[in-house]
Design an enzyme around this catalytic site. Structure first.
Site, PDB file in Angstrom:
ATOM      1  N   GLY A  69       0.804  -1.215   0.000  1.00 27.53           N
ATOM      2  CA  GLY A  69       0.000   0.000   0.000  1.00 27.53           C
ATOM      3  C   GLY A  69       0.835   1.263   0.000  1.00 27.53           C
ATOM      4  N   THR A  70       1.906   1.261   0.754  1.00 28.47           N
ATOM      5  CA  THR A  70       2.759   2.450   0.831  1.00 28.47           C
ATOM      6  C   THR A  70       3.328   2.782  -0.543  1.00 28.47           C
ATOM      7  OG1 THR A  70       3.298   2.001   3.132  1.00 28.47           O
ATOM      8  CG2 THR A  70       4.826   3.410   1.914  1.00 28.47           C
ATOM      9  N   ASN A 149      -8.427   3.837   7.968  1.00 29.46           N
ATOM     10  CA  ASN A 149      -7.850   2.779   8.800  1.00 29.46           C
ATOM     11  C   ASN A 149      -8.061   3.009  10.294  1.00 29.46           C
ATOM     12  OD1 ASN A 149      -6.043   4.854   7.678  1.00 29.46           O
ATOM     13  ND2 ASN A 149      -4.530   4.077   9.127  1.00 29.46           N
ATOM     14  N   GLN A 178      -7.825  -0.505   3.045  1.00 33.01           N
ATOM     15  CA  GLN A 178      -8.707  -1.028   4.100  1.00 33.01           C
ATOM     16  C   GLN A 178      -9.992  -1.631   3.543  1.00 33.01           C
ATOM     17  OE1 GLN A 178      -8.391  -1.351   7.474  1.00 33.01           O
ATOM     18  NE2 GLN A 178      -6.284  -0.624   7.403  1.00 33.01           N
ATOM     19  N   SER A 198      -3.225  -3.487  -0.745  1.00 26.25           N
ATOM     20  CA  SER A 198      -2.127  -4.239  -0.153  1.00 26.25           C
ATOM     21  C   SER A 198      -2.630  -5.602   0.297  1.00 26.25           C
ATOM     22  CB  SER A 198      -1.597  -3.459   1.053  1.00 26.25           C
ATOM     23  OG  SER A 198      -0.569  -4.180   1.684  1.00 26.25           O
ATOM     24  N   HIS A 200      -1.567  -7.800   2.582  1.00 27.93           N
ATOM     25  CA  HIS A 200      -1.542  -8.278   3.971  1.00 27.93           C
ATOM     26  C   HIS A 200      -2.712  -7.798   4.809  1.00 27.93           C
ATOM     27  CE1 HIS A 200       0.040  -4.843   6.480  1.00 27.93           C
ATOM     28  NE2 HIS A 200       0.454  -4.404   5.316  1.00 27.93           N
ATOM     29  N   THR A 236      12.541  -7.447 -10.432  1.00 31.48           N
ATOM     30  CA  THR A 236      12.119  -8.841 -10.587  1.00 31.48           C
ATOM     31  C   THR A 236      10.865  -9.100  -9.766  1.00 31.48           C
ATOM     32  OG1 THR A 236      14.394  -9.508 -10.949  1.00 31.48           O
ATOM     33  CG2 THR A 236      12.868 -11.246 -10.258  1.00 31.48           C
ATOM     34  N   CYS A 324       1.609   2.769  12.693  1.00 31.99           N
ATOM     35  CA  CYS A 324       2.817   3.491  12.303  1.00 31.99           C
ATOM     36  C   CYS A 324       3.185   4.564  13.323  1.00 31.99           C
ATOM     37  CB  CYS A 324       2.628   4.135  10.938  1.00 31.99           C
ATOM     38  SG  CYS A 324       1.771   3.087   9.772  1.00 31.99           S
TER      39      CYS A 324
HETATM   40  C1  LIG Z   1      -1.860  -0.427   5.860  1.00 28.58           C
HETATM   41  C2  LIG Z   1      -2.251   0.763   5.053  1.00 28.58           C
HETATM   42  C3  LIG Z   1      -1.389   1.309   4.100  1.00 28.58           C
HETATM   43  C4  LIG Z   1       0.025   0.803   3.903  1.00 28.58           C
HETATM   44  O1  LIG Z   1       0.058  -0.454   3.285  1.00 28.58           O
HETATM   45  P1  LIG Z   1       1.402  -1.350   3.445  1.00 28.58           P
HETATM   46  O2  LIG Z   1       1.181  -2.479   2.490  1.00 28.58           O
HETATM   47  O3  LIG Z   1       1.421  -1.794   4.876  1.00 28.58           O
HETATM   48  O4  LIG Z   1       2.543  -0.495   3.072  1.00 28.58           O
HETATM   49  C5  LIG Z   1      -1.830   2.360   3.333  1.00 28.58           C
HETATM   50  N1  LIG Z   1      -3.056   2.860   3.500  1.00 28.58           N
HETATM   51  C6  LIG Z   1      -3.924   2.377   4.411  1.00 28.58           C
HETATM   52  C7  LIG Z   1      -5.283   2.967   4.520  1.00 28.58           C
HETATM   53  C8  LIG Z   1      -3.544   1.317   5.220  1.00 28.58           C
HETATM   54  O5  LIG Z   1      -4.402   0.837   6.134  1.00 28.58           O
END
Ligand SMILES: *Cc1c(COP(=O)(O)O)cnc(C)c1O
Length: 385
Positions: A69-70, A149, A178, A198, A200, A236, A324
């Site tokens: 996500g970042t 989030n 989210q 993202s 995870h 890669t 964070c």
């Molecule tokens: C967790 C999160 C991110 C960051 O995603 P990562 O894969 O952990 O870098 C970005 N935006 C929101 C709203 C999130 O909850």
């Protein structure tokens, strides 16, 4: 342990792990290699891209795999600004975005872009009329998250996109980290040009995600090197991660109805129980338009960080604001944006449930939490202003 921090990360689904395993062992090929081993990795990525595209209702070539996500948020803001800076140098976002968006916006300001941060109301909602007023002829990008989030509020993205389209030809990006896997998302319906997610956060592996970029959108690559991802993101490919991401979205789609019903039931029990049993407790975020798994509160006269330690001692994993910024005693920018005073904002707690949680987990929290809050109110010096 009772894990109630699914907005921070989620356990890997065993089905996802199983799908990934071959690519963490014998199928180790580089997808750019010409021989069979490499080509099988290429096919796995192609299949994964088709699955992710189907999930969002877009074409496969509109999916760019990222490290999460970042990166997706950075790529959207910086990639759009750097490629379209000749058309205009104004960007609009909201005050409640994830740091990945807010820090990217600050970086753009240092490079001479102008950034407008739209406020939110007490429930965390961005007003489309405020966006309408902020749009200018030189606005090139609007970035507003799909769901928050920290407070779970779902933004009226369709209306926000509508207002944007009426007034300008700015691109619209949404951070759907989210919301993906929790509520249905059809990109055609939302109308956005870019969307980041993202794996995870929906029972996939960490370190992989994607940025959906609608065809025709001009975007400057941020990661330079080989010609991967149609020359838009070099490096890669994380084959196992990409396969896991696709499996995670496929499972989310397959099980969404059943999971949503389960999550909403647990969430609503949690919210009702907390508000009934804990005096001077308040739900943050929107009471209806919120993520199905998300409960967030403010407890007057309590410090969220102290509460987290108490919960941890009882085997309950939760969060106060975003992970964070946990560890520092600055109140969350999101809670402050809702209009709460600093002291009040420090008393925030987020409980986010997952498909693996049970009624017994909720019972346990509702048994422990009221006493903890009462004890901390006596012990800590925070004034009940
Ligand atoms: C967790 C999160 C991110 C960051 O995603 P990562 O894969 O952990 O870098 C970005 N935006 C929101 C709203 C999130 O909850």
């Amino acid at each position: 342990m009772v894990y109630l921090d699914h907005s921070a990360t989620t356990p890997l689904d065993p089905e996802v792990l199983q799908a990934m395993m071959p690519y963490l062992s014998e199928e180790f090929g580089n997808a750019s290699s010409v021989y069979g081993l490499g080509q099988r990795a290429r096919q796995a990525i192609d299949q994964a891209r088709d699955d992710v595209a189907a999930f969002y209702g877009v074409a496969a070539k509109e999916v760019i795999f990222t490290s999460g996500g970042t990166e997706g948020d950075n790529f959207a803001l910086q990639g759009i600004a750097r490629r379209n800076g000749n058309r205009g140098r104004h960007v609009i976002t909201s005050a409640v975005e994830h740091d990945a968006v807010l820090r990217s916006a600050e970086a753009l300001e240092r490079d001479g872009f102008e950034v407008t941060r739209l406020p939110v109301d007490r429930l965390g909602v961005v007003d489309p009329q405020a966006l309408r007023q902020a749009l200018r002829p030189d606005t090139i990008l609007v970035s507003i998250m799909h769901a928050n989030n920290e407070i779970g509020t779902i933004q009226p993205i369709r209306d926000l996109v509508g207002v944007t389209r009426e007034a300008s030809d700015a691109y619209f990006h949404t951070d759907a980290v989210q919301s993906t896997g929790k509520i249905p998302i059809a990109i055609e319906d939302l109308g956005v040009d870019l969307l980041s997610m993202s794996a995870h956060k929906l029972h996939g592996p960490k370190g992989v995600g994607c940025l959906v970029v609608r065809s025709g959108v001009r975007l400057e690559p941020q990661m330079l090197g080989g010609g991967h991802e149609r020359n838009r993101r070099a490096g890669t490919e994380n084959v196992a991660g990409i396969v896991g991401l696709a499996k995670a979205v496929s499972i989310a789609r397959r099980d969404m109805d059943a999971n949503t019903a389960h999550l909403i039931r647990l969430r609503d029990r949690l919210i009702a129980g907390v508000l009934a049993q804990i005096p001077r407790a308040e739900l943050t975020g929107h009471p209806q338009r919120r993520l199905p798994h998300h409960a967030s509160f403010l407890f007057e006269g309590v410090e969220g960080e102290s509460l987290l330690l108490q919960l941890d001692m009882n085997g309950i994993a939760a969060s106060s604001g975003s992970a964070c910024t946990s560890g520092s005693l600055e109140p969350s920018h999101v809670i402050l944006s809702l209009g709460y005073a600093r002291d009040r904002a420090l008393g925030s707690l987020r409980l986010s449930v997952g498909k693996g949680n049970t009624d017994a987990d909720i019972d346990f929290v509702l048994e422990c939490l009221p006493q903890m809050v009462a004890r901390l109110r006596v012990m800590t010096p925070i004034s009940a202003a």
